[in-house]
Design a protein around this motif. Structure first.
Motif, PDB file in Angstrom:
ATOM      1  N   SER A 103      -1.518  -4.660  -2.633  1.00  0.00           N
ATOM      2  CA  SER A 103      -2.536  -4.593  -1.235  1.00  0.00           C
ATOM      3  C   SER A 103      -1.966  -3.599  -0.402  1.00  0.00           C
ATOM      4  O   SER A 103      -3.063  -2.799   0.074  1.00  0.00           O
ATOM      5  CB  SER A 103      -3.418  -5.374  -1.228  1.00  0.00           C
ATOM      6  N   SER A 184      -8.363  -4.057  -0.424  1.00  0.00           N
ATOM      7  CA  SER A 184      -9.046  -5.088  -0.613  1.00  0.00           C
ATOM      8  C   SER A 184      -9.620  -5.522  -2.128  1.00  0.00           C
ATOM      9  O   SER A 184      -8.758  -4.360  -2.907  1.00  0.00           O
ATOM     10  CB  SER A 184      -9.760  -6.084   0.314  1.00  0.00           C
ATOM     11  N   CYS A 198      -6.690  -9.772   1.022  1.00  0.00           N
ATOM     12  CA  CYS A 198      -5.894  -9.021   1.278  1.00  0.00           C
ATOM     13  C   CYS A 198      -5.472  -9.205   2.999  1.00  0.00           C
ATOM     14  O   CYS A 198      -5.925 -10.456   3.553  1.00  0.00           O
ATOM     15  CB  CYS A 198      -5.446  -8.403   0.069  1.00  0.00           C
TER      16      CYS A 198
END
Length: 257
Positions: A103, A184, A198
């Motif tokens: 991420s 994300s 995230c």
């Protein structure tokens, strides 16, 4: 055409980081908060996706030796919370992982990359410099020891959103601001869609009154990404799992199919 779905999502437990709540969100009351550092497995007919990899395995035995006095003093981690142990508990061999969504390149998301060196790595293009050295400022926010084992791996640097399997089941969402390449993930499951924040948000409170946090690289971008996340949640009628938030961990981790 209806979007596809993944078979299931498995939340993998990880370390805890004790930080100041006020550093996690502008305007939050000061005081300690114990953040969760999870990873996630998404099972799809066409592959097995790992989202983030937590802390380095050696931190379970020696966090200060691994991360230094300041960061190491924030870490609480058991050997069972190592990524390789969590994969085993989920009944998955590391070699079965086909894709890894990183991420972003902060240390609490890259520590287990060494366990899945064979996989295809997906990273927002803004964080590319941490991998290939093309941007010293981005490289400086990453733990290079985590990236060294996979630096010559199969990397795809994402410009914008990316549909991993082409059917809408797992979509990596560009959310720059916390880092230049922060993302994300939208996962469509049999019981409905789910958004994994995230580090677009660190506490669920950030979704209630959108505000950036102290460590965001570009605060205006971080706020815009938070607002985008909130909008996507409404558009898709999807709950948001703020993945570091301890209350969200309790709320979601025991309720996945």
């Amino acid at each position: 055409m209806s979007p596809g779905t993944a078979r299931r999502l498995v939340a993998l437990d990880g370390a805890r980081l004790t930080l100041d709540r006020a550093d996690m969100l502008d305007g939050a009351a000061p005081g300690p908060v114990e953040l969760v550092v999870p990873s996630f497995l998404v099972e799809h007919d066409d592959g097995l996706v790992l989202i983030d990899t937590g802390l380095a395995p050696e931190a379970a035995e020696d966090p200060v030796g691994t991360y230094g006095e300041e960061l190491g003093g924030m870490v609480s981690m058991t050997p069972e919370q190592r990524l390789d142990r969590q994969l085993a508990l989920a009944g998955v061999a590391p070699a079965e992982v086909t894709h890894v969504v990183v991420s972003h390149v902060h240390f609490d998301h890259t520590g287990g990359l060494r366990h899945v060196q064979h996989a295809r790595f997906l990273l927002g293009a803004g964080d590319r410099g941490a991998v290939d050295g093309s941007d010293p400022d981005v490289a400086a926010i990453a733990r290079q020891a985590d990236l060294d084992p996979v630096r010559d791996g199969d990397w795809t640097f994402l410009d914008g959103d990316h549909d991993v399997f082409g059917d809408g089941a797992v979509v990596v969402l560009a959310m720059p601001g916390h880092t230049p390449g922060n993302t994300s993930v939208l996962v469509r499951l049999p019981d409905g869609p789910l958004l994994l924040s995230c580090d677009t948000a660190h506490l669920h409170e950030a979704l209630e009154r959108p505000a950036p946090m102290a460590a965001d690289t570009v605060r205006a971008d971080a706020l815009a990404s938070l607002q985008r996340l909130i909008g996507l949640a409404a558009t898709h009628d999807a709950p948001v799992w703020v993945t570091h938030d301890p209350e969200d961990w309790e709320r979601f981790s025991g309720n996945r199919p």
